[in-house]
Design a protein around this motif. Structure first.
Motif, PDB file in Angstrom:
ATOM      1  N   GLY A  52       0.792  -1.217   0.000  1.00 49.92           N
ATOM      2  CA  GLY A  52       0.000   0.000   0.000  1.00 49.92           C
ATOM      3  C   GLY A  52       0.825   1.268   0.000  1.00 49.92           C
ATOM      4  O   GLY A  52       0.421   2.284   0.570  1.00 49.92           O
ATOM      5  N   ASP A  53       1.973   1.236  -0.662  1.00 47.97           N
ATOM      6  CA  ASP A  53       2.870   2.394  -0.723  1.00 47.97           C
ATOM      7  C   ASP A  53       2.677   3.110  -2.058  1.00 47.97           C
ATOM      8  O   ASP A  53       3.291   2.767  -3.062  1.00 47.97           O
ATOM      9  CB  ASP A  53       4.317   1.929  -0.549  1.00 47.97           C
ATOM     10  N   SER A  54       1.832   4.147  -2.034  1.00 51.70           N
ATOM     11  CA  SER A  54       1.532   4.865  -3.272  1.00 51.70           C
ATOM     12  C   SER A  54       2.743   5.591  -3.838  1.00 51.70           C
ATOM     13  O   SER A  54       2.876   5.717  -5.058  1.00 51.70           O
ATOM     14  CB  SER A  54       0.390   5.855  -3.046  1.00 51.70           C
ATOM     15  N   VAL A  55       3.633   6.057  -2.961  1.00 52.78           N
ATOM     16  CA  VAL A  55       4.831   6.769  -3.433  1.00 52.78           C
ATOM     17  C   VAL A  55       5.687   5.836  -4.286  1.00 52.78           C
ATOM     18  O   VAL A  55       6.131   6.206  -5.380  1.00 52.78           O
ATOM     19  CB  VAL A  55       5.637   7.350  -2.243  1.00 52.78           C
ATOM     20  N   CYS A  56       5.927   4.626  -3.797  1.00 58.05           N
ATOM     21  CA  CYS A  56       6.772   3.683  -4.552  1.00 58.05           C
ATOM     22  C   CYS A  56       6.047   3.089  -5.756  1.00 58.05           C
ATOM     23  O   CYS A  56       6.685   2.814  -6.775  1.00 58.05           O
ATOM     24  CB  CYS A  56       7.308   2.593  -3.633  1.00 58.05           C
ATOM     25  N   VAL A  57       4.729   2.894  -5.671  1.00 61.75           N
ATOM     26  CA  VAL A  57       3.994   2.446  -6.860  1.00 61.75           C
ATOM     27  C   VAL A  57       4.164   3.488  -7.955  1.00 61.75           C
ATOM     28  O   VAL A  57       4.475   3.152  -9.107  1.00 61.75           O
ATOM     29  CB  VAL A  57       2.498   2.191  -6.557  1.00 61.75           C
ATOM     30  N   ASP A  58       3.995   4.744  -7.602  1.00 61.90           N
ATOM     31  CA  ASP A  58       4.153   5.837  -8.564  1.00 61.90           C
ATOM     32  C   ASP A  58       5.586   5.891  -9.102  1.00 61.90           C
ATOM     33  O   ASP A  58       5.810   5.904 -10.318  1.00 61.90           O
ATOM     34  CB  ASP A  58       3.773   7.158  -7.895  1.00 61.90           C
ATOM     35  N   LEU A  59       6.560   5.910  -8.191  1.00 65.66           N
ATOM     36  CA  LEU A  59       7.968   6.009  -8.578  1.00 65.66           C
ATOM     37  C   LEU A  59       8.375   4.882  -9.509  1.00 65.66           C
ATOM     38  O   LEU A  59       8.925   5.113 -10.594  1.00 65.66           O
ATOM     39  CB  LEU A  59       8.858   5.997  -7.329  1.00 65.66           C
ATOM     40  N   HIS A  60       8.116   3.650  -9.114  1.00 69.32           N
ATOM     41  CA  HIS A  60       8.597   2.518  -9.901  1.00 69.32           C
ATOM     42  C   HIS A  60       7.793   2.309 -11.184  1.00 69.32           C
ATOM     43  O   HIS A  60       8.338   1.814 -12.167  1.00 69.32           O
ATOM     44  CB  HIS A  60       8.657   1.263  -9.047  1.00 69.32           C
ATOM     45  N   SER A  61       6.534   2.725 -11.193  1.00 73.32           N
ATOM     46  CA  SER A  61       5.775   2.697 -12.445  1.00 73.32           C
ATOM     47  C   SER A  61       6.372   3.676 -13.444  1.00 73.32           C
ATOM     48  O   SER A  61       6.560   3.352 -14.615  1.00 73.32           O
ATOM     49  CB  SER A  61       4.304   3.030 -12.189  1.00 73.32           C
ATOM     50  N   ARG A  62       6.696   4.861 -12.962  1.00 76.47           N
ATOM     51  CA  ARG A  62       7.312   5.857 -13.848  1.00 76.47           C
ATOM     52  C   ARG A  62       8.701   5.397 -14.311  1.00 76.47           C
ATOM     53  O   ARG A  62       9.070   5.587 -15.470  1.00 76.47           O
ATOM     54  CB  ARG A  62       7.395   7.208 -13.144  1.00 76.47           C
ATOM     55  N   ASN A  63       9.454   4.801 -13.392  1.00 81.06           N
ATOM     56  CA  ASN A  63      10.771   4.280 -13.774  1.00 81.06           C
ATOM     57  C   ASN A  63      10.644   3.170 -14.813  1.00 81.06           C
ATOM     58  O   ASN A  63      11.449   3.090 -15.748  1.00 81.06           O
ATOM     59  CB  ASN A  63      11.526   3.771 -12.549  1.00 81.06           C
ATOM     60  N   ALA A  64       9.651   2.317 -14.637  1.00 85.06           N
ATOM     61  CA  ALA A  64       9.432   1.233 -15.600  1.00 85.06           C
ATOM     62  C   ALA A  64       9.082   1.795 -16.978  1.00 85.06           C
ATOM     63  O   ALA A  64       9.592   1.321 -17.998  1.00 85.06           O
ATOM     64  CB  ALA A  64       8.326   0.294 -15.102  1.00 85.06           C
ATOM     65  N   ASN A 141       9.028   0.792   1.401  1.00 83.19           N
ATOM     66  CA  ASN A 141       7.581   0.735   1.633  1.00 83.19           C
ATOM     67  C   ASN A 141       7.258   0.952   3.102  1.00 83.19           C
ATOM     68  O   ASN A 141       6.337   1.698   3.447  1.00 83.19           O
ATOM     69  CB  ASN A 141       7.008  -0.623   1.209  1.00 83.19           C
ATOM     70  N   ARG A 142       8.021   0.318   3.974  1.00 85.49           N
ATOM     71  CA  ARG A 142       7.751   0.440   5.397  1.00 85.49           C
ATOM     72  C   ARG A 142       8.022   1.855   5.901  1.00 85.49           C
ATOM     73  O   ARG A 142       7.281   2.380   6.726  1.00 85.49           O
ATOM     74  CB  ARG A 142       8.546  -0.604   6.173  1.00 85.49           C
ATOM     75  N   LEU A 143       9.080   2.484   5.407  1.00 86.04           N
ATOM     76  CA  LEU A 143       9.347   3.875   5.774  1.00 86.04           C
ATOM     77  C   LEU A 143       8.207   4.787   5.312  1.00 86.04           C
ATOM     78  O   LEU A 143       7.735   5.645   6.064  1.00 86.04           O
ATOM     79  CB  LEU A 143      10.668   4.354   5.156  1.00 86.04           C
ATOM     80  N   ASN A 144       7.765   4.586   4.082  1.00 89.52           N
ATOM     81  CA  ASN A 144       6.720   5.449   3.516  1.00 89.52           C
ATOM     82  C   ASN A 144       5.351   5.215   4.135  1.00 89.52           C
ATOM     83  O   ASN A 144       4.616   6.166   4.421  1.00 89.52           O
ATOM     84  CB  ASN A 144       6.646   5.270   2.001  1.00 89.52           C
ATOM     85  N   VAL A 145       4.996   3.958   4.350  1.00 89.14           N
ATOM     86  CA  VAL A 145       3.675   3.654   4.900  1.00 89.14           C
ATOM     87  C   VAL A 145       3.590   4.080   6.363  1.00 89.14           C
ATOM     88  O   VAL A 145       2.586   4.658   6.788  1.00 89.14           O
ATOM     89  CB  VAL A 145       3.337   2.154   4.713  1.00 89.14           C
ATOM     90  N   ALA A 146       4.633   3.829   7.140  1.00 89.08           N
ATOM     91  CA  ALA A 146       4.615   4.196   8.561  1.00 89.08           C
ATOM     92  C   ALA A 146       4.454   5.695   8.769  1.00 89.08           C
ATOM     93  O   ALA A 146       3.823   6.135   9.734  1.00 89.08           O
ATOM     94  CB  ALA A 146       5.895   3.721   9.249  1.00 89.08           C
ATOM     95  N   THR A 147       4.997   6.479   7.845  1.00 90.26           N
ATOM     96  CA  THR A 147       4.940   7.940   7.982  1.00 90.26           C
ATOM     97  C   THR A 147       3.918   8.578   7.040  1.00 90.26           C
ATOM     98  O   THR A 147       3.856   9.795   6.934  1.00 90.26           O
ATOM     99  CB  THR A 147       6.336   8.550   7.748  1.00 90.26           C
ATOM    100  N   ARG A 148       3.147   7.724   6.366  1.00 90.55           N
ATOM    101  CA  ARG A 148       2.097   8.172   5.431  1.00 90.55           C
ATOM    102  C   ARG A 148       2.619   9.145   4.381  1.00 90.55           C
ATOM    103  O   ARG A 148       2.027  10.206   4.133  1.00 90.55           O
ATOM    104  CB  ARG A 148       0.917   8.788   6.171  1.00 90.55           C
ATOM    105  N   GLN A 149       3.721   8.775   3.743  1.00 92.87           N
ATOM    106  CA  GLN A 149       4.253   9.618   2.673  1.00 92.87           C
ATOM    107  C   GLN A 149       3.250   9.647   1.529  1.00 92.87           C
ATOM    108  O   GLN A 149       2.613   8.650   1.221  1.00 92.87           O
ATOM    109  CB  GLN A 149       5.610   9.102   2.205  1.00 92.87           C
ATOM    110  N   MET A 150       3.125  10.801   0.924  1.00 97.71           N
ATOM    111  CA  MET A 150       2.137  11.011  -0.124  1.00 97.71           C
ATOM    112  C   MET A 150       2.821  11.359  -1.449  1.00 97.71           C
ATOM    113  O   MET A 150       3.840  12.038  -1.453  1.00 97.71           O
ATOM    114  CB  MET A 150       1.208  12.169   0.256  1.00 97.71           C
ATOM    115  N   VAL A 151       2.218  10.912  -2.532  1.00 97.57           N
ATOM    116  CA  VAL A 151       2.664  11.327  -3.854  1.00 97.57           C
ATOM    117  C   VAL A 151       2.219  12.772  -4.016  1.00 97.57           C
ATOM    118  O   VAL A 151       1.037  13.083  -3.873  1.00 97.57           O
ATOM    119  CB  VAL A 151       2.037  10.455  -4.968  1.00 97.57           C
ATOM    120  N   SER A 152       3.150  13.649  -4.282  1.00101.10           N
ATOM    121  CA  SER A 152       2.794  15.065  -4.438  1.00101.10           C
ATOM    122  C   SER A 152       2.513  15.372  -5.901  1.00101.10           C
ATOM    123  O   SER A 152       2.964  14.675  -6.803  1.00101.10           O
ATOM    124  CB  SER A 152       3.921  15.955  -3.926  1.00101.10           C
ATOM    125  N   ASP A 153       1.751  16.419  -6.113  1.00 94.98           N
ATOM    126  CA  ASP A 153       1.479  16.850  -7.483  1.00 94.98           C
ATOM    127  C   ASP A 153       2.767  17.192  -8.205  1.00 94.98           C
ATOM    128  O   ASP A 153       2.930  16.896  -9.379  1.00 94.98           O
ATOM    129  CB  ASP A 153       0.542  18.058  -7.489  1.00 94.98           C
TER     130      ASP A 153
END
Length: 164
Positions: A52-64, A141-153
């Motif tokens: 459930g890490d939206s930041v990494c889903v976004d990052l790695h999708s863009r990298n892919a 993922n654990r760092l981002n989910v624990a701190t609720r990191q968000m994908v920014s515009d």
């Protein structure tokens, strides 16, 4: 929703440097062993979806996408078993990513069947690279989910690093 705090990797700069160095080492190893960046990014996307890490889903999708993957394949990563878009080697990497990510879901978290299937496509160093990469994605993922990191515009239009 809003972030609870900055990422721990930002707050502890030495941690960020170590994680970035690890990412660079993994991509260098992938290049040496012939593991395509696209395969690593698929494995990272799948782990990030599960966690459930939206930041990494976004990052790695863009990298892919930047590595030449297609939107069609990325849209079906969560249902990789039910789509013809992935090679057998990619399927083995995705199965391994799921197993390594879901360690507590079964008594034998990474069964021989999954490990051995991956080992048919990846030699020992390539498999080590893939496993270490999946573990690293899970750490982020654990760092981002624990701190609720968000994908920014602004992140959606910013260039993406590809070393993690």
């Amino acid at each position: 929703m809003q972030s609870r705090m900055k990422s721990p990797a930002v707050i502890v700069p030495e941690a960020m440097q170590a994680l970035q160095a690890l990412g660079k080492a993994l991509f260098a190893s992938a290049e040496q062993t012939g593991v395509p960046n696209r395969t690593l990014f698929l494995a990272y996307v799948r782990a990030s979806q599960i966690n459930g890490d939206s930041v990494c889903v976004d990052l790695h999708s863009r990298n892919a996408l930047a590595a030449g993957d297609t939107a069609e394949r990325l849209m079906t990563v969560a249902a990789w078993r039910e789509t013809p878009h992935f090679s057998d080697a990619e399927r083995a990497a995705l199965a391994l990513s799921e197993a390594v990510t879901r360690l507590s879901d079964r008594t034998d978290p990474v069964p021989d069947e999954i490990y051995n299937e991956a080992a048919t496509y990846y030699d020992e160093q390539a498999l080590a690279t893939l496993i270490a990469g999946i573990a690293t994605a899970n750490l982020w993922n654990r760092l981002n989910v624990a701190t609720r990191q968000m994908v920014s515009d602004s992140a959606a239009s910013a260039p993406r690093e590809t070393s993690r």
